[in-house]
Design an enzyme around this catalytic site. Structure first.
Site, PDB file in Angstrom:
ATOM      1  CE  LYS A  10      -3.844  -2.369   2.359  1.00  0.00           C
ATOM      2  NZ  LYS A  10      -4.779  -2.327   3.510  1.00  0.00           N
ATOM      3  CE1 TYR A  50      -9.194  -3.433   0.609  1.00  0.00           C
ATOM      4  CE2 TYR A  50      -8.177  -1.457  -0.239  1.00  0.00           C
ATOM      5  CZ  TYR A  50      -8.080  -2.663   0.427  1.00  0.00           C
ATOM      6  OH  TYR A  50      -6.873  -3.097   0.911  1.00  0.00           O
ATOM      7  CG  PHE A  58     -13.206   1.357   7.539  1.00  0.00           C
ATOM      8  CD1 PHE A  58     -12.704   0.811   6.365  1.00  0.00           C
ATOM      9  CD2 PHE A  58     -13.930   0.533   8.393  1.00  0.00           C
ATOM     10  CE1 PHE A  58     -12.914  -0.523   6.042  1.00  0.00           C
ATOM     11  CE2 PHE A  58     -14.154  -0.807   8.073  1.00  0.00           C
ATOM     12  CZ  PHE A  58     -13.643  -1.338   6.894  1.00  0.00           C
ATOM     13  NE  ARG A  86      -5.838 -12.392   5.172  1.00  0.00           N
ATOM     14  CZ  ARG A  86      -6.614 -11.296   5.191  1.00  0.00           C
ATOM     15  NH1 ARG A  86      -6.647 -10.479   4.132  1.00  0.00           N
ATOM     16  NH2 ARG A  86      -7.346 -11.011   6.220  1.00  0.00           N
ATOM     17  CB  THR A  92      -6.919  -6.125   9.883  1.00  0.00           C
ATOM     18  OG1 THR A  92      -7.377  -7.293   9.204  1.00  0.00           O
ATOM     19  CG2 THR A  92      -7.323  -4.884   9.112  1.00  0.00           C
ATOM     20  NE  ARG A 103      -2.070  -5.702   7.211  1.00  0.00           N
ATOM     21  CZ  ARG A 103      -3.172  -6.287   6.787  1.00  0.00           C
ATOM     22  NH1 ARG A 103      -3.671  -7.343   7.423  1.00  0.00           N
ATOM     23  NH2 ARG A 103      -3.807  -5.833   5.728  1.00  0.00           N
ATOM     24  CG  ASN A 113      -3.531  -2.373   7.008  1.00  0.00           C
ATOM     25  OD1 ASN A 113      -3.403  -1.989   5.854  1.00  0.00           O
ATOM     26  ND2 ASN A 113      -4.575  -3.080   7.418  1.00  0.00           N
ATOM     27  CG  HIS A 116      -5.080  -6.321  -0.281  1.00  0.00           C
ATOM     28  ND1 HIS A 116      -6.288  -6.461   0.361  1.00  0.00           N
ATOM     29  CD2 HIS A 116      -5.128  -7.144  -1.359  1.00  0.00           C
ATOM     30  CE1 HIS A 116      -7.034  -7.325  -0.317  1.00  0.00           C
ATOM     31  NE2 HIS A 116      -6.349  -7.752  -1.362  1.00  0.00           N
ATOM     32  CD  GLU A 127      -8.656  -9.139  -3.549  1.00  0.00           C
ATOM     33  OE1 GLU A 127      -9.489  -8.802  -2.674  1.00  0.00           O
ATOM     34  OE2 GLU A 127      -7.496  -9.515  -3.275  1.00  0.00           O
TER      35      GLU A 127
HETATM   36  P1  ATP Z   1      -6.833  -5.992   3.311  1.00  0.00           P
HETATM   37  O1  ATP Z   1      -8.161  -6.321   2.657  1.00  0.00           O
HETATM   38  O2  ATP Z   1      -6.355  -4.592   3.040  1.00  0.00           O
HETATM   39  O3  ATP Z   1      -5.798  -7.052   3.038  1.00  0.00           O
HETATM   40  P2  ATP Z   1      -7.755  -7.125   5.720  1.00  0.00           P
HETATM   41  O4  ATP Z   1      -8.308  -8.206   4.851  1.00  0.00           O
HETATM   42  O5  ATP Z   1      -6.801  -7.542   6.807  1.00  0.00           O
HETATM   43  O6  ATP Z   1      -7.012  -6.045   4.876  1.00  0.00           O
HETATM   44  P3  ATP Z   1     -10.349  -5.916   5.724  1.00  0.00           P
HETATM   45  O7  ATP Z   1     -11.349  -6.213   6.767  1.00  0.00           O
HETATM   46  O8  ATP Z   1     -10.518  -6.518   4.364  1.00  0.00           O
HETATM   47  O9  ATP Z   1      -8.914  -6.273   6.345  1.00  0.00           O
HETATM   48  O10 ATP Z   1     -10.258  -4.330   5.574  1.00  0.00           O
HETATM   49  C1  ATP Z   1      -9.677  -3.721   4.429  1.00  0.00           C
HETATM   50  C2  ATP Z   1      -8.858  -2.532   4.853  1.00  0.00           C
HETATM   51  O11 ATP Z   1      -9.729  -1.527   5.367  1.00  0.00           O
HETATM   52  C3  ATP Z   1      -7.879  -2.799   5.986  1.00  0.00           C
HETATM   53  O12 ATP Z   1      -6.639  -3.300   5.542  1.00  0.00           O
HETATM   54  C4  ATP Z   1      -7.730  -1.447   6.604  1.00  0.00           C
HETATM   55  O13 ATP Z   1      -6.812  -0.644   5.831  1.00  0.00           O
HETATM   56  C5  ATP Z   1      -9.126  -0.869   6.478  1.00  0.00           C
HETATM   57  N1  ATP Z   1      -9.921  -1.145   7.682  1.00  0.00           N
HETATM   58  C6  ATP Z   1     -10.514  -2.303   8.028  1.00  0.00           C
HETATM   59  N2  ATP Z   1     -11.162  -2.195   9.193  1.00  0.00           N
HETATM   60  C7  ATP Z   1     -10.992  -0.923   9.596  1.00  0.00           C
HETATM   61  C8  ATP Z   1     -11.425  -0.174  10.728  1.00  0.00           C
HETATM   62  N3  ATP Z   1     -12.171  -0.715  11.670  1.00  0.00           N
HETATM   63  N4  ATP Z   1     -11.031   1.112  10.793  1.00  0.00           N
HETATM   64  C9  ATP Z   1     -10.292   1.676   9.833  1.00  0.00           C
HETATM   65  N5  ATP Z   1      -9.846   1.028   8.741  1.00  0.00           N
HETATM   66  C10 ATP Z   1     -10.184  -0.252   8.622  1.00  0.00           C
HETATM   67 MG    MG Z   2      -9.484  -7.809   3.153  1.00  0.00          MG
END
Ligand code: ATP
Ligand code: MG
Length: 142
Positions: A10, A50, A58, A86, A92, A103, A113, A116, A127
């Site tokens: 990112k 997304y 968010f 992962r 996350t 992370r 973070n 992705h 994706e």
């Molecule tokens: P990613 O999809 O980016 O790999 P992830 O699968 O670990 O991350 P997701 O639940 O898919 O987490 O959320 C996507 C992204 O949205 C997160 O990586 C983070 O940047 C943001 N995000 C998720 N939850 C929150 C939250 N509660 N507050 C702020 N940002 C969030």
């Molecule tokens: Mg995700």
């Protein structure tokens, strides 16, 4: 099972000059990089990618962050690549991420973070095709 997954470094990961260190972690864990590109996502790209999170509180911050600078996107391939990636990424929220994960070591917050990774076989397929044409993915010959 040998499979592919989509990874993104990112904007904060690119800004912090961590591409090589993150790639080394992928390679050290046995994952291969089959395709890669640096791009600056548009608002439409980030909203589309997304889309599953649209409507969440968010979402607009997530789109602003993902468009704040260039990202590196790559296809990773190998044994259990989706779950392995992962694991290497960590949780996350970096506060919950295990020590030694990307992370935990590099991320500032749940919003910023660093990486992705696809979370399952269907999302990995969709994706990967969001970013790469079939002919851009160099399947291993060994
Ligand atoms: P990613 O999809 O980016 O790999 P992830 O699968 O670990 O991350 P997701 O639940 O898919 O987490 O959320 C996507 C992204 O949205 C997160 O990586 C983070 O940047 C943001 N995000 C998720 N939850 C929150 C939250 N509660 N507050 C702020 N940002 C969030
Ligand atoms: Mg995700």
């Amino acid at each position: 099972m040998q499979e592919s997954t989509l990874s993104i470094i990112k904007p904060d990961g690119v800004e912090k000059n961590l591409i090589g260190q993150i790639y080394k972690r992928f390679e050290d864990s046995g994952l291969r990089i089959l395709a890669a590109r640096m791009i600056h996502l548009t608002k439409e790209d980030a909203e589309g990618f997304y889309g599953i999170h649209s409507g969440k509180p968010f979402f607009s911050d997530l789109v602003s962050y993902m468009t704040s600078g260039p990202v590196m996107v790559q296809v990773l391939f190998g044994e259990d690549a989706i779950s392995k990636n992962r694991e290497i990424m960590g949780a996350t929220n970096p506060k919950d991420a295990e020590k030694g994960t990307i992370r935990s070591d590099f991320a500032e917050s749940i919003e910023r973070n660093i990486v992705h990774g696809s979370d399952g076989p269907e999302t990995a397929n969709s994706e990967i095709s969001f970013f790469f044409k079939r002919e851009e993915i160099c399947l291993p010959t060994i």
